[in-house]
Design a protein around this motif. Structure first.
Motif, mmCIF file in Angstrom:
data_model
loop_
_atom_site.group_PDB
_atom_site.id
_atom_site.type_symbol
_atom_site.label_atom_id
_atom_site.label_comp_id
_atom_site.label_asym_id
_atom_site.label_seq_id
_atom_site.Cartn_x
_atom_site.Cartn_y
_atom_site.Cartn_z
ATOM 1 N N TYR A 419 0.831 -1.202 0.000
ATOM 2 C CA TYR A 419 0.000 0.000 0.000
ATOM 3 C C TYR A 419 0.873 1.263 0.000
ATOM 4 C CZ TYR A 419 -3.159 3.667 1.661
ATOM 5 O OH TYR A 419 -3.857 4.834 1.784
ATOM 6 N N SER A 420 1.926 1.241 0.803
ATOM 7 C CA SER A 420 2.816 2.409 0.888
ATOM 8 C C SER A 420 3.528 2.643 -0.440
ATOM 9 C CB SER A 420 3.845 2.210 2.004
ATOM 10 O OG SER A 420 3.210 2.079 3.258
ATOM 11 N N GLN A 421 3.967 1.548 -1.078
ATOM 12 C CA GLN A 421 4.644 1.674 -2.364
ATOM 13 C C GLN A 421 3.708 2.251 -3.419
ATOM 14 O OE1 GLN A 421 6.123 -2.294 -3.133
ATOM 15 N NE2 GLN A 421 8.038 -1.911 -2.057
ATOM 16 N N LEU A 425 4.074 5.778 -5.451
ATOM 17 C CA LEU A 425 4.089 5.861 -6.909
ATOM 18 C C LEU A 425 3.020 6.825 -7.418
ATOM 19 C CD1 LEU A 425 4.664 2.124 -7.919
ATOM 20 C CD2 LEU A 425 6.267 4.018 -8.147
ATOM 21 N N GLU A 426 1.846 6.796 -6.775
ATOM 22 C CA GLU A 426 0.785 7.724 -7.165
ATOM 23 C C GLU A 426 1.208 9.166 -6.913
ATOM 24 O OE1 GLU A 426 -2.732 6.571 -5.116
ATOM 25 O OE2 GLU A 426 -2.930 4.651 -6.183
ATOM 26 N N PHE A 428 4.347 10.254 -6.864
ATOM 27 C CA PHE A 428 5.350 10.581 -7.873
ATOM 28 C C PHE A 428 4.698 10.858 -9.223
ATOM 29 C CE2 PHE A 428 8.791 7.953 -5.515
ATOM 30 C CZ PHE A 428 8.955 9.006 -4.630
ATOM 31 N N GLY A 429 3.613 10.098 -9.515
ATOM 32 C CA GLY A 429 2.926 10.277 -10.785
ATOM 33 C C GLY A 429 2.384 11.683 -10.955
ATOM 34 N N LYS A 430 1.939 12.298 -9.873
ATOM 35 C CA LYS A 430 1.417 13.666 -9.925
ATOM 36 C C LYS A 430 2.535 14.677 -10.217
ATOM 37 C CE LYS A 430 -2.258 12.591 -6.595
ATOM 38 N NZ LYS A 430 -2.803 12.873 -5.233
ATOM 39 N N LEU A 431 3.759 14.292 -9.876
ATOM 40 C CA LEU A 431 4.891 15.204 -10.064
ATOM 41 C C LEU A 431 5.636 14.962 -11.369
ATOM 42 C CD1 LEU A 431 6.393 14.945 -6.460
ATOM 43 C CD2 LEU A 431 4.857 16.717 -7.325
ATOM 44 N N SER A 461 9.030 5.401 -17.075
ATOM 45 C CA SER A 461 7.664 5.598 -16.598
ATOM 46 C C SER A 461 7.565 6.753 -15.609
ATOM 47 C CB SER A 461 7.141 4.309 -15.955
ATOM 48 O OG SER A 461 7.854 4.017 -14.765
ATOM 49 N N CYS A 462 8.697 7.129 -14.984
ATOM 50 C CA CYS A 462 8.701 8.238 -14.032
ATOM 51 C C CYS A 462 9.073 9.566 -14.696
ATOM 52 C CB CYS A 462 9.677 7.946 -12.889
ATOM 53 S SG CYS A 462 9.135 6.606 -11.810
#
Length: 475
Positions: A419-421, A425-426, A428-431, A461-462
């Motif tokens: 869940y934390s990972q 990632l979510e 990071f996805g916004k950034l 992907s990042c």
């Protein structure tokens, strides 16, 4: 010290095929010492706030396990506390210096250390030392820091108990946790039910058998080859939106191998000589396996796994084996002698929780595809008898281990980790598409360093841009 960074790929390749954590660490320490041309390379791991020397090349062997430093104590303890590299021209004159008589360390002055950190947690400290007083260069510091980052997935517990036993005994009534150690194929954590793929379909178990109907065996082999080619085509098409073009080419490699006159021709010649299709297929695969396994380069040795994958897939089609059917709402972990890329592609990506190969290495195409799909993978775990169909299992790709039928407390801990990972990632996805700049408006470059194309998908992907540095031969 020229081209130190270019030496990283060979170092990682050699370490990835090590048979145990101890051998992997020993190999890395030895290679770092040679590549940096220093007198000492040592690794300290954190055991409950105490930094313990677990491997060294250059100090007295009796120091392993004997040298211990609390966090904040000595130069090593300072690095552990600050989590920053330390580059000292004259170690004996540093206010934090601590000597250990009998270790042989007193003859070395130049000191460079880097923290080993994983997921924000301190794992240990990697150190190099040299007799001549000098400051290590920026290139040397970058090299050591990069190696330390690679070592982040090490489990310090592996160096408290020098055995790989499958059972970790409970303490004070705690439940026994059944763990099986392997080799890290792809990082990450997954939880799902075991789906055994290769029970009874290992080509290497086939015995020599003859045939009275050569034409029927040739037709059977031809149908099997066409079926596998169709599997590869549909699998590549299904995963086209989830993997990069470089990783998708793995499917092309399989097709070329299968259609090559050398490979298929050897099987056909075996059948024409009177062998059954399975027997001729096993003989052809065995011949190529011997050639690849005799190669010195670890990457080329790993290509033998592709040949065996291909053989098992064709053999399964010869046996007219059907795919294992599992409810689509259930997360699964694929388990097989060598899980092929076609096996992976046969399942919806969202249904897969992880991959476990009884054989294979971190250099296999199975591991390449797992990394590209973001699936945790553990390779070389041993015997199929350790696993039961439908059994709940945890795949810990960070540590290269599998936890079978985890107790509720362990299961909850790993569920929280997943869940934390996902939350991270979510975030990071916004950034991802925002400019990289500090709070006061200074624009900076964020770089991801990767040695193999198989490792590049997470970076892309990042939001990373791909830059390929020239090889040593091009410079």
């Amino acid at each position: 010290m020229n081209n130190l960074i270019h030496s990283l790929q060979h170092l990682v390749l050699e370490a990835s095929v090590a048979s145990s954590p101890q051998r992997r660490v020993g190999g890395i320490v030895s290679q770092v010492k040679a590549l940096m041309d220093v007198g000492v390379c040592s690794l300290y791991l954190d055991h409950g706030g105490v930094m313990t020397l677990v491997a060294t090349e250059g100090l007295n062997e009796s120091s392993v396990g004997a040298i211990k430093l609390r966090i904040g104590e000595g130069l090593v303890g300072r690095i552990a506390k600050t989590r920053h590299p330390l580059n000292v021209e004259c170690a004996s004159q540093h206010p934090d210096y601590r000597s250990f008589p009998g270790s042989g360390e007193e003859q070395f002055e130049a000191f460079l250390g880097a923290p080993v950190v994983h997921g924000g947690v301190l794992v240990g400290v990697l150190v190099v030392e040299q007799k001549t007083r000098r400051k290590f260069s920026q290139e040397e510091e970058s090299f050591l820091t990069t190696v330390a980052a690679y070592l982040g997935g090490i489990d310090p517990d592996d160096f408290q108990c020098q055995h790989d036993g499958d059972l970790t005994g409970g303490v004070h009534g705690a439940p026994v946790v059944r763990r099986i150690r392997g080799v890290r194929g792809a990082s990450g954590v997954g939880i799902g039910c075991v789906a055994i793929l290769t029970a009874g379909t290992d080509l290497m178990d086939v015995t020599d058998t003859e045939t009275d109907d050569i034409q029927a065996e040739l037709k059977s082999f031809g149908r099997a080859v066409r079926a596998v080619l169709d599997d590869l085509h549909s699998g590549q098409k299904k995963l086209a939106n989830n993997i990069s073009a470089d990783v998708a080419e793995v499917f092309d490699v399989y097709r070329m191998l299968l259609q090559s006159s050398e490979f298929s021709g050897s099987v056909i010649m075996g059948i024409q000589g009177g062998n059954s299709a399975p027997a001729a297929l096993r003989a052809a695969v065995s011949k190529y396996l011997e050639k690849f396994e005799a190669m010195e380069d670890p990457y080329l040795r790993a290509r033998g796994e592709d040949i065996r994958n291909l053989g098992n897939r064709v053999y399964a089609r010869l046996r007219e084996s059907s795919e294992l059917k599992i409810p689509e709402d259930e997360k699964v972990v694929l388990v097989g002698s060598i899980v092929s890329i076609a096996d992976i592609a046969a399942y919806p990506t969202a249904q897969l929780a992880g991959i476990i190969s009884l054989e294979g290495s971190a250099l296999s195409h199975t591991a390449v595809l797992a990394k590209a799909l973001g699936l945790p993978a553990v390779m070389g775990v041993g015997h199929l008898g350790e696993f039961k169909q439908g059994e709940l299992i945890i795949v810990d790709g960070h540590q290269g281990e599998v936890i079978i039928s985890p107790p509720p407390a362990v299961l909850k801990e790993f569920e929280q980790l997943i869940y934390s990972q996902q939350a991270r990632l979510e975030q990071f996805g916004k950034l991802r598409d925002l400019p990289a700049e500090t709070s006061d408006g200074l624009r900076i470059n964020l770089l991801a360093n990767t040695g193999l194309l198989s490792d590049i998908t997470p970076g892309l992907s990042c939001g990373c841009l791909l830059y390929t540095s020239p090889s040593p031969r091009d410079s």
